[in-house]
Write a protein that holds these residues in place. Structure first.
Motif, PDB file in Angstrom:
ATOM      1  N   UNK A 353       0.809  -1.219   0.000  1.00  0.00           N
ATOM      2  CA  UNK A 353       0.000   0.000   0.000  1.00  0.00           C
ATOM      3  C   UNK A 353       0.846   1.274   0.000  1.00  0.00           C
ATOM      4  N   UNK A 354       2.121   1.169   0.381  1.00  0.00           N
ATOM      5  CA  UNK A 354       2.934   2.368   0.605  1.00  0.00           C
ATOM      6  C   UNK A 354       3.231   3.130  -0.685  1.00  0.00           C
ATOM      7  N   UNK A 355       3.457   2.432  -1.787  1.00  0.00           N
ATOM      8  CA  UNK A 355       3.778   3.068  -3.073  1.00  0.00           C
ATOM      9  C   UNK A 355       4.948   4.028  -2.921  1.00  0.00           C
ATOM     10  N   UNK A 356       5.982   3.580  -2.237  1.00  0.00           N
ATOM     11  CA  UNK A 356       7.138   4.423  -1.929  1.00  0.00           C
ATOM     12  C   UNK A 356       8.135   4.332  -3.078  1.00  0.00           C
ATOM     13  N   UNK A 357       8.351   5.451  -3.772  1.00  0.00           N
ATOM     14  CA  UNK A 357       9.209   5.473  -4.954  1.00  0.00           C
ATOM     15  C   UNK A 357      10.690   5.526  -4.553  1.00  0.00           C
ATOM     16  N   UNK A 358      11.489   4.733  -5.246  1.00  0.00           N
ATOM     17  CA  UNK A 358      12.921   4.693  -4.969  1.00  0.00           C
ATOM     18  C   UNK A 358      13.567   6.056  -5.180  1.00  0.00           C
ATOM     19  N   UNK A 359      13.174   6.750  -6.248  1.00  0.00           N
ATOM     20  CA  UNK A 359      13.795   8.035  -6.551  1.00  0.00           C
ATOM     21  C   UNK A 359      13.424   9.103  -5.526  1.00  0.00           C
ATOM     22  N   UNK A 360      12.301   8.929  -4.835  1.00  0.00           N
ATOM     23  CA  UNK A 360      11.967   9.860  -3.764  1.00  0.00           C
ATOM     24  C   UNK A 360      12.928   9.699  -2.593  1.00  0.00           C
ATOM     25  N   UNK A 361      13.294   8.456  -2.298  1.00  0.00           N
ATOM     26  CA  UNK A 361      14.231   8.190  -1.214  1.00  0.00           C
ATOM     27  C   UNK A 361      15.644   8.616  -1.614  1.00  0.00           C
ATOM     28  N   UNK A 362      15.912   8.655  -2.929  1.00  0.00           N
ATOM     29  CA  UNK A 362      17.262   8.938  -3.416  1.00  0.00           C
ATOM     30  C   UNK A 362      17.655  10.404  -3.292  1.00  0.00           C
ATOM     31  N   UNK A 363      16.730  11.286  -2.922  1.00  0.00           N
ATOM     32  CA  UNK A 363      17.058  12.703  -2.791  1.00  0.00           C
ATOM     33  C   UNK A 363      18.180  12.897  -1.774  1.00  0.00           C
TER      34      UNK A 363
END
Length: 496
Positions: A353-363
């Motif tokens: 359910x999280x839909x957590x994008x890798x590129x968002x974490x990569x900031x």
């Protein structure tokens, strides 16, 4: 049914309960974390109090919250024992929301209340800071610490500075020693404003400022499936809030808090301790560190989401190895506490359910790797006399990810892998450095020179990492494998 009115939650809402808590912040996180916890205590008859929310900024969601009578629907979703679980609940412990810029007198009256005992806050990391400003009685201050200083002075005057009318202040902003920092800001305001010395003494000695560590991923309003959820619920809710099932709260304060705030007795994952440092280290190294050490390589390999990464035949085991085989040994807590948290991290990462994008974490991954991963690498080497191969690989993947082919008009970096471009978001200085080193690589430079140049940036890492015996050679070997074989194949060859 009135489409703007929420149904009652199996019982008439008891609006006669006293206001025992004030909360600065009406955003998604506090409503899915602190207010949810108070709701659970009320349901078990162990708190029996309401929350009044103070909106930190002139604009916000306070009006919408008041239109719904302080109620909203919270949806918690995640995995339990590997199975998807969703829980829905109407939160009705919020009395209302006050805008201090238009209703300052009402906020002051609230702080004069005899039943008030707790103050919670989440005004963002920048909210707890000192900025010089004047004190004018009867007027709202700008910063959160200044507002709270003014309001506690009103309370001090109302009750004559007696200790049994002092408050327990529990900030949830994501900064280290948040309670201590808030108290120190308030003492500066008290001094600047020339408030009586007795107030400063009462402020620092009678009131309890709790340092906290909060942990729950809150996605907020579910824009993509809000219509579907409202159809299933049978009513409209402008303040639908979604979060994960997992929650954890550490309170660095006196054990007496457990009597007044019986969170653990209500089955909540709450720890009261005199030193939160090991728990903060555990979270930063297990949760944040596992993210930072894996998402860059996964993105280079064509993956998009965290749960996709966890279900991948190569990256799932890699993340497991990072957490259980390398980071696990570097955290100074009992093994059972570490194992519980490590297993919860794996399950949270797998949450569909999280839909957590890798590129968002990569900031801003350079500063993140320094804080979240480097301490584990150095401690592992100190404890085991060897370098952790997976964390070495993560640093090599960072160097490959940060090969900046160009810098866009908006200042973002652009990388390239497998004939596709991807964004690299970091400070202009960091992007400029990597762009220069990438140009040298493309002009015939070698991996060893690139690695030495990056590891030597003391402003990146807090020291020259070339001085760590064997590190530059290990990173160079891993980076050469990534350049030669591709990130996924190099990861498969990464041996513990």
């Amino acid at each position: 049914m009135d489409q703007t009115t929420l149904p009652r939650l199996g019982r008439d809402r008891d609006c006669t309960l006293p206001v025992r808590a004030v909360q600065f912040g009406e955003g998604n996180f506090l409503r899915a974390f602190i207010d949810w916890m108070i709701q659970q205590m009320n349901k078990q008859g162990k708190f029996n109090g309401m929350v009044r929310i103070v909106q930190p900024l002139p604009t916000g969601m306070g009006e919408a919250l008041n239109e719904q009578g302080g109620r909203y629907t919270l949806i918690l979703r995640g995995l339990e024992n590997g199975q998807p679980v969703e829980k829905r609940e109407i939160i009705d412990c919020v009395k209302d929301c006050l805008n201090p810029y238009t209703r300052w007198d009402d906020v002051v009256d609230c702080f004069r209340g005899r039943d008030l005992r707790f103050v919670f806050s989440n005004t963002t990391e920048a909210g707890i800071e000192y900025k010089a400003e004047a004190y004018t009685p009867g007027q709202c201050q700008r910063t959160f610490p200044a507002k709270l200083t003014s309001l506690l002075y009103e309370r001090y005057q109302t009750f004559g500075g007696v200790h049994d009318r002092a408050l327990v202040i529990i900030p949830c902003e994501l900064i280290d020693k948040n309670g201590t920092t808030l108290r120190d800001c308030m003492l500066r305001y008290a001094k600047d404003w020339g408030l009586p010395p007795g107030f400063a003494t009462w402020l620092s000695e009678a009131n309890v400022f709790v340092n906290t560590l909060v942990d729950r991923i809150v996605a907020g309003y579910p824009r993509e499936d809000a219509a579907k959820l409202e159809a299933e619920l049978g009513y409209r809710d402008a303040l639908l809030d979604c979060g994960e099932l997992f929650h954890f709260l550490v309170l660095e304060g006196p054990q007496a808090l457990a009597r007044e705030l019986p969170l653990a007795k209500c089955g909540l994952q709450v720890v009261i301790t005199d030193d939160q440092t090991p728990y903060r280290t555990r979270k930063v190294r297990f949760l944040n560190g596992a993210h930072t050490s894996s998402v860059l390589a996964a993105s280079l390999s064509g993956l998009t989401l965290v749960d996709e990464m966890m279900n991948d035949a190569d990256f799932g085991p890699f993340v497991h190895g990072v957490i259980f085989d390398e980071v696990f040994h570097t955290v100074d807590l009992p093994d059972d506490e570490k194992r519980f948290f490590a297993q919860s991290v794996m399950e949270r990462f797998q949450n569909p359910y999280a839909r957590h994008r890798l590129l968002s974490i990569a900031l801003n991954s350079v500063s993140k790797w320094k804080v979240r991963v480097l301490p584990s690498l150095l401690d592992y080497r100190k404890l085991r006399g060897a370098l952790p191969s997976r964390l070495i690989f993560s640093l090599a993947a960072l160097l490959r990810f940060y090969e900046v082919e160009s810098v866009g008009a908006g200042g973002e970096g652009v990388g390239r892998v497998d004939d596709r471009d991807y964004p690299i978001a970091d400070s202009p200085e960091i992007l400029a450095f990597f762009a220069g080193e990438t140009a040298k690589l493309r002009a015939g430079g070698d991996d060893a020179h690139y690695v030495r140049a990056v590891l030597g940036r003391q402003d990146f890492w807090g020291g020259d990492l070339n001085r760590v015996s064997g590190l530059a050679a290990a990173v160079t070997a891993a980076l050469a494998a990534i350049h030669r074989d591709g990130c996924r194949a190099a990861l498969r060859a990464c041996k513990p």
